[in-house]
Each structure stands twice: as C-alpha cells, then as structure tokens.
Design a protein around this motif. Structure first.
Motif, PDB file in Angstrom:
ATOM      1  N   VAL A 126     -79.415  25.374 -29.966  1.00 37.66           N
ATOM      2  CA  VAL A 126     -78.862  24.948 -28.675  1.00 37.66           C
ATOM      3  C   VAL A 126     -78.227  26.143 -27.975  1.00 37.66           C
ATOM      4  CG1 VAL A 126     -77.221  23.422 -27.517  1.00 37.66           C
ATOM      5  CG2 VAL A 126     -78.422  22.646 -29.578  1.00 37.66           C
ATOM      6  N   ASP A 127     -78.529  26.319 -26.694  1.00 36.12           N
ATOM      7  CA  ASP A 127     -77.950  27.399 -25.896  1.00 36.12           C
ATOM      8  C   ASP A 127     -76.584  26.956 -25.360  1.00 36.12           C
ATOM      9  OD1 ASP A 127     -77.339  29.554 -24.354  1.00 36.12           O
ATOM     10  OD2 ASP A 127     -78.987  29.318 -22.918  1.00 36.12           O
ATOM     11  N   VAL A 128     -75.520  27.547 -25.913  1.00 32.70           N
ATOM     12  CA  VAL A 128     -74.153  27.161 -25.512  1.00 32.70           C
ATOM     13  C   VAL A 128     -73.460  28.290 -24.745  1.00 32.70           C
ATOM     14  CG1 VAL A 128     -73.877  25.526 -27.432  1.00 32.70           C
ATOM     15  CG2 VAL A 128     -73.276  27.946 -27.750  1.00 32.70           C
ATOM     16  N   THR A 129     -74.238  29.229 -24.232  1.00 30.44           N
ATOM     17  CA  THR A 129     -73.662  30.390 -23.549  1.00 30.44           C
ATOM     18  C   THR A 129     -72.785  29.983 -22.382  1.00 30.44           C
ATOM     19  OG1 THR A 129     -75.627  31.688 -24.116  1.00 30.44           O
ATOM     20  CG2 THR A 129     -74.183  32.573 -22.411  1.00 30.44           C
ATOM     21  N   ASP A 130     -73.292  29.102 -21.525  1.00 32.93           N
ATOM     22  CA  ASP A 130     -72.528  28.679 -20.348  1.00 32.93           C
ATOM     23  C   ASP A 130     -71.268  27.926 -20.751  1.00 32.93           C
ATOM     24  OD1 ASP A 130     -74.385  29.815 -18.689  1.00 32.93           O
ATOM     25  OD2 ASP A 130     -75.513  27.955 -18.356  1.00 32.93           O
ATOM     26  N   THR A 131     -71.400  27.086 -21.766  1.00 28.96           N
ATOM     27  CA  THR A 131     -70.236  26.318 -22.235  1.00 28.96           C
ATOM     28  C   THR A 131     -69.143  27.250 -22.749  1.00 28.96           C
ATOM     29  OG1 THR A 131     -71.704  24.514 -22.895  1.00 28.96           O
ATOM     30  CG2 THR A 131     -69.467  24.480 -23.779  1.00 28.96           C
ATOM     31  N   CYS A 132     -69.543  28.245 -23.541  1.00 29.88           N
ATOM     32  CA  CYS A 132     -68.577  29.212 -24.084  1.00 29.88           C
ATOM     33  C   CYS A 132     -67.903  30.002 -22.957  1.00 29.88           C
ATOM     34  CB  CYS A 132     -69.266  30.165 -25.055  1.00 29.88           C
ATOM     35  SG  CYS A 132     -69.711  29.418 -26.644  1.00 29.88           S
ATOM     36  N   LYS A 133     -68.689  30.389 -21.963  1.00 34.04           N
ATOM     37  CA  LYS A 133     -68.135  31.136 -20.837  1.00 34.04           C
ATOM     38  C   LYS A 133     -67.117  30.300 -20.070  1.00 34.04           C
ATOM     39  CE  LYS A 133     -71.886  34.431 -19.951  1.00 34.04           C
ATOM     40  NZ  LYS A 133     -72.947  34.858 -18.994  1.00 34.04           N
ATOM     41  N   ASN A 134     -67.403  29.020 -19.906  1.00 36.40           N
ATOM     42  CA  ASN A 134     -66.468  28.126 -19.205  1.00 36.40           C
ATOM     43  C   ASN A 134     -65.157  27.978 -19.981  1.00 36.40           C
ATOM     44  OD1 ASN A 134     -68.211  27.630 -17.043  1.00 36.40           O
ATOM     45  ND2 ASN A 134     -69.169  25.863 -18.054  1.00 36.40           N
ATOM     46  N   ILE A 135     -65.288  27.868 -21.300  1.00 34.71           N
ATOM     47  CA  ILE A 135     -64.074  27.758 -22.138  1.00 34.71           C
ATOM     48  C   ILE A 135     -63.266  29.051 -22.067  1.00 34.71           C
ATOM     49  CG2 ILE A 135     -63.199  27.467 -24.487  1.00 34.71           C
ATOM     50  CD1 ILE A 135     -65.653  25.710 -25.067  1.00 34.71           C
ATOM     51  N   GLU A 136     -63.960  30.190 -22.092  1.00 34.13           N
ATOM     52  CA  GLU A 136     -63.284  31.488 -22.009  1.00 34.13           C
ATOM     53  C   GLU A 136     -62.528  31.634 -20.691  1.00 34.13           C
ATOM     54  OE1 GLU A 136     -66.390  34.304 -22.594  1.00 34.13           O
ATOM     55  OE2 GLU A 136     -66.340  34.187 -24.786  1.00 34.13           O
ATOM     56  N   LYS A 137     -63.148  31.194 -19.586  1.00 37.42           N
ATOM     57  CA  LYS A 137     -62.492  31.249 -18.278  1.00 37.42           C
ATOM     58  C   LYS A 137     -61.252  30.357 -18.255  1.00 37.42           C
ATOM     59  CE  LYS A 137     -66.577  32.349 -15.470  1.00 37.42           C
ATOM     60  NZ  LYS A 137     -67.504  31.853 -14.415  1.00 37.42           N
ATOM     61  N   LYS A 138     -61.392  29.166 -18.828  1.00 29.90           N
ATOM     62  CA  LYS A 138     -60.266  28.239 -18.872  1.00 29.90           C
ATOM     63  C   LYS A 138     -59.153  28.789 -19.759  1.00 29.90           C
ATOM     64  CE  LYS A 138     -59.210  23.334 -19.481  1.00 29.90           C
ATOM     65  NZ  LYS A 138     -59.741  22.000 -19.877  1.00 29.90           N
TER      66      LYS A 138
END
Length: 317
Positions: free
Chosen positions: A29-41
């Motif tokens: 599963v590609d979770v790159t965008d999800t991880c980036k969103n969590i990092e921003k938050k």
C-alpha cells in the motif's frame, strides 16, 4: 523519548506516523501522502504547543529527563581535552559539583557546574545536583586556580538548590555560598554564566556571578521553586502553576527585567530534541562572548561586573 503531559498530542501523532511508516514497509500500500499529511500536522502541532508555553511548562521542560546536563555540554564542547579536577582540599569531593580544564579550539577554559544523574543510581551519586558546602568550596578553588593561570571561567547552572541537609548547614552551607558570591566579584578573569536547566535560589547564585549571564530558552532562574513557593503561600503544591507565573522566572521574564544578558534559543521542543544544535549554539555563544570580554582590561572588567549587579532592582516611576 519521554513526553510531558502537555506533549501528549505530539506523542499521539508520532505514534500514528510510526504506524503509517510500518504499514508502508510491510505492505504494498502506498502511504506516502498519508505520512506527509501526518508530518505536516505534527510540525504544526509542535509549533502551536511550543510557541505558547506558559511558565510552568517551561519549568517542566527544564527538568526533562532527556535534557542534556553539564557534563554533556562539557564533553560536546571540549571532547577529549577536558580534565576533571576534584576535591575542596578540606573535606571531600562533592559529586554534585564538577569542574575542570578544557579547550574550545585553542582557548582553554575552566568549566564548573552542577551535575545531575540520568538514572536512580547516578542521581543518588550526584545528590540530584544539590551541592554541599565542599562543592562550592571546590568551585571557588578552581576559580582561583583559573585566575592564577589567567584562564577564563564558564559556569553551567543546573540545580534545584543547594543541599538543605543538617550536615550541610553544620559545615557552613550559607557561608560557602556567600563566600563564592563575594569572591566571584573579585576574580580577575572573564566569567561566563549559562543556566542550562534549573537555577534555584542560592544554590544557583553560588556559581552564578559573571560578566555575562545567559539562559537557555526553556530554563528558569528564581529565588525559589514554584512548588516551594506554592507550599509557603498556599500550604499546598497544587498552586505551583500560579506560583510559576507570579515568580517571573522564565528566560523571557529575566531578560525583560534586566537580570540576565541574553537568551540562548533552543531547537523546537527543547534542548533534548536536537542536542547537537544546542551544543553548537552554546559553543558559539561562549566563543563570541569571550572574544568580546577578552578585549577589556581587568580593571574595567571588574568595575563593569560590579556595576552590572548594583543596577539590578533599580527602577523609576
């Protein structure tokens, strides 16, 4: 990493980020965008929390168990050049007060400071950073040695107070601290003081007189701790947050009231989040400050040191 109560939102986001990264590694599963969103938050949450700290929260950060202590700073600044010196030549060696010679670049310094422990055993060994009279007498012996060989002095303050035990009072705790304060006004070499953690009462003042006094951003410096102040005024520790705010003990308050010379910034989250950056900032502060002080004659240095403290507490209406 240990988290304080007000850091729990950061802990939750860090755990979410760790889980997200594990899922990405263990599955297709590609979770790159999800991880980036969590990092921003996570970054936004850190800025919000650490950008609005109250006095009590800064006190908590100054006591963080992962925060670097005096020996951490000395070892980072001097490396293998540090030579620790022991004993007051009277009673014994106080493990809560450490000192010795070390080099930053080609310049020698006499480093002195209170040392806390990192676990139960070393905390007991270091007496929780609370020095006895022999600790302050050792510090004064090292200062006089530095004066004799024309070596500048750097002190790191980090103590909840001088040891208040009966045996310490019997050996002259008050006299030892008072003697240090008196003699530090007459030491004929530059003295740089840096509060790296807690700066409580006479325990801090015993090595706290200097030509330049700095505080790391998340430290405190006061005549009494918030808990003790609360217990005296309200007969309870429950009002420690109110006491911390009333004492005006943060680095910002101390600078505003002209009781210190400047504030040394810390990485976002505190000195323990990025030790290397903190060590480098402290190093640059010491080197720059000594370069300025070394240009002054000894007579001018002593006069300005005395005038600096004589002006404290003056006000006009």
């Amino acid at each position: 990493m240990e988290y304080l109560d007000f850091e729990l939102p950061i802990k939750e986001l860090n755990e979410q980020l760790d889980k997200c990264q594990v899922i990405g590694k263990e599955s297709e599963v590609d979770v790159t965008d999800t991880c980036k969103n969590i990092e921003k938050k996570l970054e936004a949450t850190k800025k919000e929390i650490y950008g609005n700290l109250n006095a009590w929260q800064r006190v908590q950060l100054s006591r963080h168990p992962n925060r670097p202590y005096t020996l951490d700073y000395i070892n980072a600044l001097c490396g293998d050049t540090f030579l620790e010196l022991f004993g007051d030549r009277g009673v014994k060696d106080d493990k809560a007060m450490i000192g010795g010679l070390g080099k930053i670049g080609d310049q020698s310094f006499m480093f002195i400071g209170q040392q806390k422990g990192t676990n139960t055993k070393t905390r007991q060994y270091r007496n929780f950073g609370m020095a006895n009279p022999e600790g302050y007498r050792k510090a004064l012996r090292l200062m006089r040695m530095a004066e004799k060989f024309n070596v500048p002095i750097v002190t790191f303050v980090d103590t909840p107070g001088a040891y208040p035990g009966l045996e310490a009072e019997e050996r002259g705790q008050g006299e030892a601290i008072a003697r240090n304060i008196f003699e530090m006004f007459r030491i004929k070499v530059p003295i740089i003081v840096i509060i790296v953690g807690e700066g409580a009462s006479g325990g801090a003042l015993g090595i706290g007189v200097g030509d330049k006094v700095f505080m790391l951003e998340n430290t405190w410096y006061s005549v009494i701790s918030p808990e003790s102040c609360s217990s005296i005024l309200f007969r309870s520790w429950e009002y420690k947050e109110i006491a911390a705010d009333a004492l005006k003990l943060t680095s910002v308050d101390m600078k505003k009231n002209h009781l210190i010379d400047d504030v040394i910034p810390e990485p976002l989250g505190g000195a323990h989040y990025d030790r290397e950056t903190t060590f480098e900032t402290v190093k640059k502060t010491i080197v720059k400050t000594y370069a300025e002080l070394s240009k002054k004659s000894i007579d001018k240095l002593l006069i300005e040191r005395m005038e600096k403290y004589e002006k404290m507490g003056e006000f006009s209406e």
